[in-house]
Design a protein around this motif. Structure first.
Motif, PDB file in Angstrom:
ATOM      1  N   GLU A 122       0.829  -1.207   0.000  1.00  0.00           N
ATOM      2  CA  GLU A 122       0.000   0.000   0.000  1.00  0.00           C
ATOM      3  C   GLU A 122       0.860   1.253   0.000  1.00  0.00           C
ATOM      4  O   GLU A 122       2.049   1.210   0.346  1.00  0.00           O
ATOM      5  CB  GLU A 122      -0.918   0.002   1.227  1.00  0.00           C
ATOM      6  CG  GLU A 122      -1.925  -1.117   1.215  1.00  0.00           C
ATOM      7  CD  GLU A 122      -2.808  -1.142   2.434  1.00  0.00           C
ATOM      8  OE1 GLU A 122      -3.759  -1.937   2.428  1.00  0.00           O
ATOM      9  OE2 GLU A 122      -2.572  -0.383   3.411  1.00  0.00           O
ATOM     10  N   TYR A 178      -2.778   6.862  -2.555  1.00  0.00           N
ATOM     11  CA  TYR A 178      -3.722   5.926  -3.162  1.00  0.00           C
ATOM     12  C   TYR A 178      -4.148   6.467  -4.509  1.00  0.00           C
ATOM     13  O   TYR A 178      -4.409   7.655  -4.624  1.00  0.00           O
ATOM     14  CB  TYR A 178      -4.942   5.756  -2.245  1.00  0.00           C
ATOM     15  CG  TYR A 178      -5.968   4.797  -2.799  1.00  0.00           C
ATOM     16  CD1 TYR A 178      -5.808   3.436  -2.621  1.00  0.00           C
ATOM     17  CD2 TYR A 178      -7.044   5.263  -3.528  1.00  0.00           C
ATOM     18  CE1 TYR A 178      -6.725   2.551  -3.143  1.00  0.00           C
ATOM     19  CE2 TYR A 178      -7.967   4.380  -4.057  1.00  0.00           C
ATOM     20  CZ  TYR A 178      -7.802   3.034  -3.868  1.00  0.00           C
ATOM     21  OH  TYR A 178      -8.702   2.157  -4.398  1.00  0.00           O
ATOM     22  N   PRO A 179      -4.203   5.737  -5.561  1.00  0.00           N
ATOM     23  CA  PRO A 179      -4.121   4.290  -5.702  1.00  0.00           C
ATOM     24  C   PRO A 179      -2.755   3.796  -6.180  1.00  0.00           C
ATOM     25  O   PRO A 179      -2.679   2.876  -6.989  1.00  0.00           O
ATOM     26  CB  PRO A 179      -5.195   3.989  -6.737  1.00  0.00           C
ATOM     27  CG  PRO A 179      -5.081   5.155  -7.673  1.00  0.00           C
ATOM     28  CD  PRO A 179      -4.732   6.347  -6.791  1.00  0.00           C
TER      29      PRO A 179
END
Length: 134
Positions: A47, A51-52
């Protein structure tokens, strides 16, 4: 469609969950893809705060296979830190579709040993492919 996950693959997926980088969702995912010669290539989710820009475990494993010269996926295995089974997101379903052989199995391995399998065609009806896998 019942397909048991080989114990060595299930164990490796569980081991790799600790390598996942999931500080935002807290959901750790590991994936393995079987290439056309039977070799298994693994990946985990990574992650990112932007984001993304993160990477799904399936995309990571597919990238590892492609890096080693493979272009035809036979099977995908998934495991996560969640209590139940998981399935690829839409983007990963398309990635699998584009590089899979017809009938490619996607196998979710639960923490309790439960396994469920679906063909990629069932998970992504009418997926888009420019050409068959090489």
């Amino acid at each position: 469609m019942p397909t048991a996950a080989p114990p060595a693959i299930a164990a490796e997926l569980r081991r790799l969950l600790a390598h996942s980088h999931a500080p935002y969702s807290g959901v750790h995912v590991a994936a393995g893809v079987e290439a056309e010669d039977g070799s298994i290539h693994y990946g985990v989710n990574v992650e990112n705060a932007a984001y993304p820009q993160g990477v799904c475990a399936e995309a990571s494993a597919i990238s590892a296979a492609v890096t080693h010269g493979y272009r035809a996926i036979r099977r995908v295995w998934l495991a996560s830190s969640l209590p139940g089974l998981i399935w690829p997101c839409g983007g990963c379903r398309q990635k699998i579709w584009e590089l899979s052989e017809p009938g490619c199995e996607v196998v979710s391995v639960g923490p309790d040993g439960r396994v469920e399998t679906h063909a990629i065609e069932a998970l992504l009806p009418l997926g888009f492919r420019l050409e068959p896998p090489r």
